[in-house]
Design a protein around this motif. Structure first.
Motif, PDB file in Angstrom:
ATOM      1  N   UNK A   1      43.590  42.992  36.248  1.00  0.00           N
ATOM      2  CA  UNK A   1      43.379  41.571  36.540  1.00  0.00           C
ATOM      3  C   UNK A   1      41.894  41.207  36.573  1.00  0.00           C
ATOM      4  N   UNK A   2      41.029  42.169  36.841  1.00  0.00           N
ATOM      5  CA  UNK A   2      39.596  41.893  36.929  1.00  0.00           C
ATOM      6  C   UNK A   2      38.890  41.911  35.572  1.00  0.00           C
ATOM      7  N   UNK A   3      39.521  42.484  34.573  1.00  0.00           N
ATOM      8  CA  UNK A   3      38.909  42.652  33.247  1.00  0.00           C
ATOM      9  C   UNK A   3      38.665  41.297  32.611  1.00  0.00           C
ATOM     10  N   UNK A   4      37.453  41.062  32.110  1.00  0.00           N
ATOM     11  CA  UNK A   4      37.089  39.772  31.553  1.00  0.00           C
ATOM     12  C   UNK A   4      37.001  39.764  30.032  1.00  0.00           C
TER      13      UNK A   4
ATOM     14  N   UNK B   1      39.710  50.113  41.822  1.00  0.00           N
ATOM     15  CA  UNK B   1      39.979  48.698  42.117  1.00  0.00           C
ATOM     16  C   UNK B   1      40.995  48.102  41.163  1.00  0.00           C
ATOM     17  N   UNK B   2      41.575  48.922  40.293  1.00  0.00           N
ATOM     18  CA  UNK B   2      42.534  48.424  39.293  1.00  0.00           C
ATOM     19  C   UNK B   2      43.627  47.611  39.985  1.00  0.00           C
ATOM     20  N   UNK B   3      43.927  46.444  39.425  1.00  0.00           N
ATOM     21  CA  UNK B   3      44.986  45.563  39.943  1.00  0.00           C
ATOM     22  C   UNK B   3      45.791  45.050  38.760  1.00  0.00           C
ATOM     23  N   UNK B   4      47.100  45.044  38.905  1.00  0.00           N
ATOM     24  CA  UNK B   4      47.978  44.622  37.825  1.00  0.00           C
ATOM     25  C   UNK B   4      47.696  43.180  37.417  1.00  0.00           C
ATOM     26  N   UNK B   5      47.568  42.962  36.126  1.00  0.00           N
ATOM     27  CA  UNK B   5      47.345  41.624  35.591  1.00  0.00           C
ATOM     28  C   UNK B   5      48.630  40.825  35.744  1.00  0.00           C
ATOM     29  N   UNK B   6      48.499  39.578  36.151  1.00  0.00           N
ATOM     30  CA  UNK B   6      49.679  38.717  36.359  1.00  0.00           C
ATOM     31  C   UNK B   6      50.402  38.421  35.069  1.00  0.00           C
TER      32      UNK B   6
END
Length: 106
Positions: free
Chosen positions: A72-75, A101-106
């Motif tokens: 989710x943080x990847x731009x 800090x990896x978080x699943x992209x919505x």
């Protein structure tokens, strides 16, 4: 002597050129240097350029398939080899990388 019409035209063209060059400069800044694995922030977050090399003992939250490119943080855009991340201001991360800090992209 410059007429009002010439001034307005030249001002408009100059403004457009300035805006265009600003956009190009922003794009160049967004394409900053790659984050090094030995960077202090990278070490703290367990960042690896290759997600498969993540320290699974130290970061048990890691699961196969987690990569910066699907975080989710990847731009970066889909398909980009690298992109920005707010955790590493001004630097890029590998789309195939990983950090804690990896978080699943919505």
């Amino acid at each position: 002597m410059t007429s009002r019409r010439e001034f307005i035209i030249k001002f408009g063209l100059g403004s457009a050129a300035l805006v265009a060059s600003y956009g190009t400069a922003q794009g160049a800044m967004a394409q900053g240097a790659m984050v090094a694995e030995n960077d202090a922030q990278a070490i703290a977050l367990g960042y690896k350029v290759d997600a498969n090399k993540a320290d699974k003992a130290k970061f048990p939250k890691y699961a196969a398939g987690q990569q910066c490119g699907n975080c989710a943080l990847y731009q970066g855009k889909a398909g980009d080899a690298a992109g920005g991340c707010p955790l590493f201001a001004g630097k890029q991360v590998s789309a195939k990388g990983w950090c804690s800090a990896w978080a699943k992209k919505a």
